[in-house]
Design a protein around this motif. Structure first.
Motif, PDB file in Angstrom:
ATOM      1  N   ARG A 101       1.653 115.394   8.326  1.00 22.59           N
ATOM      2  CA  ARG A 101       2.939 114.016   8.526  1.00 22.59           C
ATOM      3  C   ARG A 101       2.935 114.218  10.691  1.00 22.59           C
ATOM      4  NH1 ARG A 101       8.597 112.408   6.390  1.00 22.59           N
ATOM      5  NH2 ARG A 101       9.130 111.273   7.689  1.00 22.59           N
ATOM      6  N   THR A 102       2.765 115.675  10.582  1.00 22.69           N
ATOM      7  CA  THR A 102       3.756 115.960  11.963  1.00 22.69           C
ATOM      8  C   THR A 102       2.643 115.064  12.724  1.00 22.69           C
ATOM      9  OG1 THR A 102       5.480 117.473  11.605  1.00 22.69           O
ATOM     10  CG2 THR A 102       4.875 117.641  13.646  1.00 22.69           C
ATOM     11  N   GLU A 104      -0.475 113.335  12.379  1.00 24.21           N
ATOM     12  CA  GLU A 104      -0.609 112.350  12.572  1.00 24.21           C
ATOM     13  C   GLU A 104       0.248 111.550  13.824  1.00 24.21           C
ATOM     14  OE1 GLU A 104      -1.186 108.270  11.886  1.00 24.21           O
ATOM     15  OE2 GLU A 104       0.810 108.687  11.588  1.00 24.21           O
ATOM     16  N   CYS A 105       1.910 112.308  13.641  1.00 22.08           N
ATOM     17  CA  CYS A 105       2.144 111.274  14.354  1.00 22.08           C
ATOM     18  C   CYS A 105       2.276 111.646  16.173  1.00 22.08           C
ATOM     19  CB  CYS A 105       4.288 111.638  14.120  1.00 22.08           C
ATOM     20  SG  CYS A 105       4.605 110.731  12.805  1.00 22.08           S
ATOM     21  N   GLY A 107      -0.109 112.326  17.595  1.00 22.91           N
ATOM     22  CA  GLY A 107      -1.494 111.559  17.859  1.00 22.91           C
ATOM     23  C   GLY A 107      -3.333 113.057  17.906  1.00 22.91           C
ATOM     24  N   ALA A 130       3.893 111.979   3.535  1.00 19.04           N
ATOM     25  CA  ALA A 130       4.417 110.337   3.795  1.00 19.04           C
ATOM     26  C   ALA A 130       2.885 109.840   4.352  1.00 19.04           C
ATOM     27  CB  ALA A 130       5.888 110.252   5.331  1.00 19.04           C
ATOM     28  N   GLY A 131       2.158 109.529   3.615  1.00 27.80           N
ATOM     29  CA  GLY A 131       0.947 108.965   3.438  1.00 27.80           C
ATOM     30  C   GLY A 131      -0.103 108.562   4.621  1.00 27.80           C
ATOM     31  N   ALA A 132       0.646 110.033   5.959  1.00 33.44           N
ATOM     32  CA  ALA A 132       0.237 110.387   6.789  1.00 33.44           C
ATOM     33  C   ALA A 132      -0.836 110.555   6.402  1.00 33.44           C
ATOM     34  CB  ALA A 132       0.917 111.446   7.668  1.00 33.44           C
ATOM     35  N   HIS A 135      -4.433 108.196   7.302  1.00 31.78           N
ATOM     36  CA  HIS A 135      -4.725 107.955   8.523  1.00 31.78           C
ATOM     37  C   HIS A 135      -5.552 108.873   9.593  1.00 31.78           C
ATOM     38  CE1 HIS A 135      -2.924 104.485   7.994  1.00 31.78           C
ATOM     39  NE2 HIS A 135      -1.336 104.814   7.336  1.00 31.78           N
ATOM     40  N   ALA A 234       5.545 121.831  14.573  1.00 31.85           N
ATOM     41  CA  ALA A 234       5.869 120.635  15.368  1.00 31.85           C
ATOM     42  C   ALA A 234       6.262 121.544  16.438  1.00 31.85           C
ATOM     43  CB  ALA A 234       6.904 120.431  14.833  1.00 31.85           C
TER      44      ALA A 234
ATOM     45  N   ARG B 221       2.732 108.563  17.907  1.00 35.07           N
ATOM     46  CA  ARG B 221       1.384 107.733  18.532  1.00 35.07           C
ATOM     47  C   ARG B 221       0.352 107.433  16.910  1.00 35.07           C
ATOM     48  NH1 ARG B 221      -1.478 111.981  23.226  1.00 35.07           N
ATOM     49  NH2 ARG B 221       0.221 111.853  25.055  1.00 35.07           N
ATOM     50  N   GLY B 222       0.925 107.601  16.133  1.00 32.95           N
ATOM     51  CA  GLY B 222      -0.197 107.192  14.910  1.00 32.95           C
ATOM     52  C   GLY B 222       0.686 106.572  14.270  1.00 32.95           C
ATOM     53  N   VAL B 224       1.336 106.039  11.348  1.00 27.55           N
ATOM     54  CA  VAL B 224       4.013 106.791  10.580  1.00 27.55           C
ATOM     55  C   VAL B 224       4.540 106.826  10.752  1.00 27.55           C
ATOM     56  CG1 VAL B 224       4.280 108.355   8.793  1.00 27.55           C
ATOM     57  CG2 VAL B 224       2.014 108.139   8.516  1.00 27.55           C
ATOM     58  N   LEU B 227       8.465 111.375  12.356  1.00 26.38           N
ATOM     59  CA  LEU B 227       8.345 112.760  11.780  1.00 26.38           C
ATOM     60  C   LEU B 227       9.606 112.811  10.134  1.00 26.38           C
ATOM     61  CD1 LEU B 227       8.263 113.384  15.007  1.00 26.38           C
ATOM     62  CD2 LEU B 227       6.556 114.392  13.941  1.00 26.38           C
TER      63      LEU B 227
END
Lengths: 248, 248
Positions: A101-102, A104-105, A107, A130-132, A135, A234, B221-222, B224, B227
């Protein structure tokens, strides 16, 4: 494979395996979610959902998502200065999901795990991410050290997160071949980067640490002296992003 | 209160409530831990330990640690440029424990939680924190916004972590009174800092956000776009530490 929970099912329906998703089961309440509007849904009771997915954490929804479409390690080594996370023997599904998740967030272009002695992308990992996972490409490789060699040949730099010093250390730890440098010292720009994180207990194994171009460490100041691997991921990922942003 | 698990019991025996710790129960195997060497321990079976602590995650050891010694909010506002974490309605014990652990490692001076609608320091939180709750002062306050007012009068700056934008947003989110600034823009040096984090789902409540001097945001950036609060805490705490180190 039956994925369960609101975020995992929503992301499965719009992520990279969306075409594999088959039947969806939901309680009448969960079936009112917007993302199910154009979808055929079996309305069932919570007990049937729990029976199908095997977890009480289903939030009233589950779906047959097919098998997880792992990427190939070499696919991740393309693109412009990608940031990749490689995990050496991270075994806790919560930690794996949290790191996906981290990443994916933040980038990241993908995540690499080993085929053996490591958590794989189970429905519990989907939930924790959370579904990351739908993606972010996740590749399973036979050997992390070999993957780092391949990454090096492709022009990547690998940074291994050094295991935190044992509590009360400063000298009484095991002798280290190389001391890690502060994580905010390298320039992470100008090449692809692989951030390598070790297992919850033992950190990086020597062969994996040896395959890294540099070992990096987060400062630890308290008495407990050990960060959870998800927290370390993170802090390091955002540290790398920040460095890339500052120098660009 | 019966704390359980290897790290929680070890840290309880050397942390701020060490004098309150009473009886210790351990399996014969767990009783061989170094930190129990000078301690009277009841050798019992795993079933009795589970019965006493009420959790299967006891790792063969539990102890009567007395009640958790909460600090007063105002005690945390002393010292030289302290870094404090305040949580607005974080309700998941795993997240609270994880944030305590990260904050303690990052050298924070303390953590503030609200008396109501928030996780408190239970044995599950001790476990999730790897025992860090025994070293990091945790204060319960009646009202987070009022605490931020008190902190401001004491010369602190409060930075609220803004809730990530809703997925697919960029315009269709709720109107915001103030847009957050990038988290790496403020100078975090020269004064005490309170980092304020909101609940897992909803972020900061308006009154708490309004009591912050500045709202800050991590880039996402993703797809989802959200965080976990524990990951956000790690990225922000280390971002603040890095800024303080760079400018000092």
């Amino acid at each position: 494979v039956i994925v369960y929970g609101r975020n995992p099912v929503r992301e499965a329906l719009r992520g990279m395996r969306s075409e594999r998703v088959g039947e969806v089961w939901a309680t009448s309440r969960a079936a009112r979610e917007d993302f199910l509007a154009r979808r055929e849904v079996h309305i069932v009771g919570a007990d049937e959902i729990e029976r199908r997915c095997g977890s009480p954490a289903h939030q009233g929804i589950c779906a047959d998502a097919g098998s997880y479409p792992y990427a190939h390690g070499s696919e991740l080594l393309r693109g412009e200065e990608p940031l990749i996370v490689a995990l050496d023997q991270v075994q806790d599904p919560q930690n794996l999901g949290s790191i996906v998740r981290t990443a994916e967030c933040a980038g990241a272009a993908g995540l690499v795990i080993a085929e053996r002695r490591a958590a794989e992308v189970t429905p519990a990992v989907c939930k924790a991410s959370a579904g990351a996972v739908e993606h972010l490409p996740v590749a399973r490789v036979r050997n992390i050290a070999d993957f780092l060699g391949e990454a090096r040949r492709a022009g990547f730099w690998s940074y291994g997160a050094a295991a935190p010093a044992p509590a009360g250390a400063d000298g009484n730890g095991r002798p280290k071949e190389r001391a890690p440098i502060p994580y905010d010292q390298p320039e992470y720009r100008g090449a692809g980067v692989v951030l390598v994180l070790g297992s919850e207990g033992a950190g990086l194994r020597p062969r994996v640490a040896g395959a890294c171009d540099e070992l990096i460490a987060l400062p630890v100041r308290g008495r407990v002296q050990s960060l959870n691997v998800g927290a370390a991921a993170a802090a390091l990922l955002y540290g790398i992003l920040q460095d890339r942003g500052r120098r660009s």
